[in-house]
Motif scaffolding. Structure first.
Motif, PDB file in Angstrom:
ATOM      1  N   UNK A 285       0.856  -1.186   0.000  1.00 37.43           N
ATOM      2  CA  UNK A 285       0.000   0.000   0.000  1.00 37.43           C
ATOM      3  C   UNK A 285       0.890   1.234   0.000  1.00 37.43           C
ATOM      4  N   UNK A 286       0.524   2.204  -0.820  1.00 34.98           N
ATOM      5  CA  UNK A 286       1.316   3.430  -0.923  1.00 34.98           C
ATOM      6  C   UNK A 286       0.443   4.635  -0.621  1.00 34.98           C
ATOM      7  N   UNK A 287       0.829   5.413   0.371  1.00 32.60           N
ATOM      8  CA  UNK A 287       0.103   6.617   0.743  1.00 32.60           C
ATOM      9  C   UNK A 287       0.946   7.856   0.545  1.00 32.60           C
ATOM     10  N   UNK A 288       0.437   9.011   0.925  1.00 30.77           N
ATOM     11  CA  UNK A 288       1.169  10.266   0.708  1.00 30.77           C
ATOM     12  C   UNK A 288       2.406  10.426   1.576  1.00 30.77           C
ATOM     13  N   UNK A 289       2.493   9.685   2.699  1.00 29.05           N
ATOM     14  CA  UNK A 289       3.621   9.859   3.614  1.00 29.05           C
ATOM     15  C   UNK A 289       4.493   8.612   3.757  1.00 29.05           C
ATOM     16  N   UNK A 290       4.145   7.555   3.070  1.00 34.38           N
ATOM     17  CA  UNK A 290       4.927   6.337   3.194  1.00 34.38           C
ATOM     18  C   UNK A 290       4.215   5.159   2.570  1.00 34.38           C
ATOM     19  N   UNK A 291       4.828   3.996   2.690  1.00 33.30           N
ATOM     20  CA  UNK A 291       4.249   2.774   2.140  1.00 33.30           C
ATOM     21  C   UNK A 291       4.316   1.663   3.172  1.00 33.30           C
ATOM     22  N   UNK A 292       3.422   0.681   2.993  1.00 35.27           N
ATOM     23  CA  UNK A 292       3.349  -0.483   3.880  1.00 35.27           C
ATOM     24  C   UNK A 292       3.299  -1.726   3.008  1.00 35.27           C
ATOM     25  N   UNK A 293       4.165  -2.688   3.279  1.00 36.25           N
ATOM     26  CA  UNK A 293       4.079  -3.976   2.605  1.00 36.25           C
ATOM     27  C   UNK A 293       3.551  -4.991   3.611  1.00 36.25           C
ATOM     28  N   UNK A 294       2.316  -5.417   3.378  1.00 40.54           N
ATOM     29  CA  UNK A 294       1.661  -6.351   4.286  1.00 40.54           C
ATOM     30  C   UNK A 294       2.056  -7.780   3.923  1.00 40.54           C
ATOM     31  N   UNK A 295       2.294  -8.606   4.932  1.00 39.67           N
ATOM     32  CA  UNK A 295       2.635 -10.005   4.691  1.00 39.67           C
ATOM     33  C   UNK A 295       1.401 -10.851   4.389  1.00 39.67           C
ATOM     34  N   UNK A 296       0.225 -10.342   4.761  1.00 38.42           N
ATOM     35  CA  UNK A 296      -1.043 -11.046   4.528  1.00 38.42           C
ATOM     36  C   UNK A 296      -2.176 -10.023   4.663  1.00 38.42           C
ATOM     37  N   UNK A 297      -3.405 -10.446   4.345  1.00 37.63           N
ATOM     38  CA  UNK A 297      -4.540  -9.543   4.556  1.00 37.63           C
ATOM     39  C   UNK A 297      -5.432  -9.303   3.368  1.00 37.63           C
ATOM     40  N   UNK A 298      -5.095  -9.889   2.198  1.00 39.98           N
ATOM     41  CA  UNK A 298      -5.925  -9.660   1.008  1.00 39.98           C
ATOM     42  C   UNK A 298      -6.908 -10.811   0.839  1.00 39.98           C
ATOM     43  N   UNK A 299      -8.211 -10.494   0.771  1.00 34.73           N
ATOM     44  CA  UNK A 299      -9.235 -11.527   0.622  1.00 34.73           C
ATOM     45  C   UNK A 299     -10.269 -11.122  -0.420  1.00 34.73           C
ATOM     46  N   UNK A 300     -10.985 -12.128  -0.913  1.00 31.91           N
ATOM     47  CA  UNK A 300     -12.237 -11.929  -1.633  1.00 31.91           C
ATOM     48  C   UNK A 300     -13.315 -12.268  -0.615  1.00 31.91           C
ATOM     49  N   UNK A 301     -14.071 -11.275  -0.195  1.00 31.89           N
ATOM     50  CA  UNK A 301     -15.006 -11.473   0.918  1.00 31.89           C
ATOM     51  C   UNK A 301     -16.103 -12.468   0.555  1.00 31.89           C
ATOM     52  N   UNK A 302     -16.311 -13.424   1.442  1.00 34.24           N
ATOM     53  CA  UNK A 302     -17.397 -14.381   1.294  1.00 34.24           C
ATOM     54  C   UNK A 302     -18.727 -13.633   1.302  1.00 34.24           C
ATOM     55  N   UNK A 303     -19.620 -13.976   0.368  1.00 32.75           N
ATOM     56  CA  UNK A 303     -20.924 -13.290   0.377  1.00 32.75           C
ATOM     57  C   UNK A 303     -21.643 -13.589   1.697  1.00 32.75           C
ATOM     58  N   UNK A 304     -22.288 -12.552   2.228  1.00 33.03           N
ATOM     59  CA  UNK A 304     -22.830 -12.677   3.573  1.00 33.03           C
ATOM     60  C   UNK A 304     -23.994 -11.723   3.793  1.00 33.03           C
TER      61      UNK A 304
END
Length: 217
Positions: free
Chosen positions: A128-147
């Motif tokens: 993720x890249x924002x105006x003041x820095x970036x974050x590289x996440x090791x996990x956290x991306x999903x396709x949300x189960x319909x609910x």
């Protein structure tokens, strides 16, 4: 047209309107909310992306109590592609989570699993890249189960418990039955079903369309 014929037509109209109103108020009819790709961030990641002590700016309350669309957005960068200005939803969460569609996952070049929100173990990461820095996440991306978000009084009327599976039927020219829909029951929820853009577009649906809960198959 004589008086008797007029009375018959008037009664048909009255009965039709009454039936439609009863159906609209039926607890098994649920309004749809379509989820485009979005991000939930931890406070730590918010501050890395936007600056120390930064707080998200609420620009629109969402239907679920306490949830809102923030003014802020970030760039999402995958191995093969990226998306600019992906909306952040507030408030801050204990752990960052990115919700996308299967089509989005292919664009980014990642294999995001279809799973329940918050179930992040074994999921892929992203930058993720924002105006003041970036974050590289090791996990956290999903396709949300319909609910379906469901308050307890509605669940009781339908005989549904938290974490039950139901089917939901749509209407229209692309009538569809969605099975394996997770019921999430809590007094913190407003009554609403969530589909992602892939699912909604495939069935020709729009925000606030009414869908019908039917027995699971």
């Amino acid at each position: 047209m004589n008086a008797d014929e007029k009375k018959v037509i008037e009664q048909i109209v009255i009965n039709t309107v009454k039936k439609l109103m009863e159906e609209k108020d039926s607890p098994n009819r649920v309004a749809l909310g379509i989820s485009n790709k979005h991000i939930h961030l931890s406070q730590e990641d918010i501050e890395t992306l936007f600056g120390k002590g930064y707080e998200l700016t609420n620009i629109k309350d969402l239907k679920q109590p306490g949830q809102y669309a923030a003014k802020e957005s970030v760039k999402v960068i995958g191995p093969k592609g990226s998306f600019d200005k992906v909306r952040i939803l507030g408030p801050a969460r204990p752990e960052s989570q990115i919700e996308i569609s299967l089509t989005d996952a292919r664009t980014l070049g990642i294999k995001a699993p279809v799973c329940e929100s918050g179930k992040l173990e074994g999921t892929p990461g992203i930058t993720l890249e924002g105006p003041c820095g970036s974050v590289t996440l090791s996990h956290g991306v999903i396709v949300a189960l319909r609910h379906i978000h469901m308050p307890p009084d509605v669940a009781e009327k339908l005989g549904i418990k938290d974490k039950d599976w139901v089917c939901v039927e749509t209407s229209g020219v692309r009538k569809t039955i969605f099975c394996n829909v997770l019921a999430r029951v809590s007094d913190k929820f407003d009554y609403e079903m969530h589909l992602d853009t892939d699912e909604a577009n495939a069935a020709g649906l729009n925000n606030d369309d009414y869908l019908k809960i039917i027995p699971n198959r």
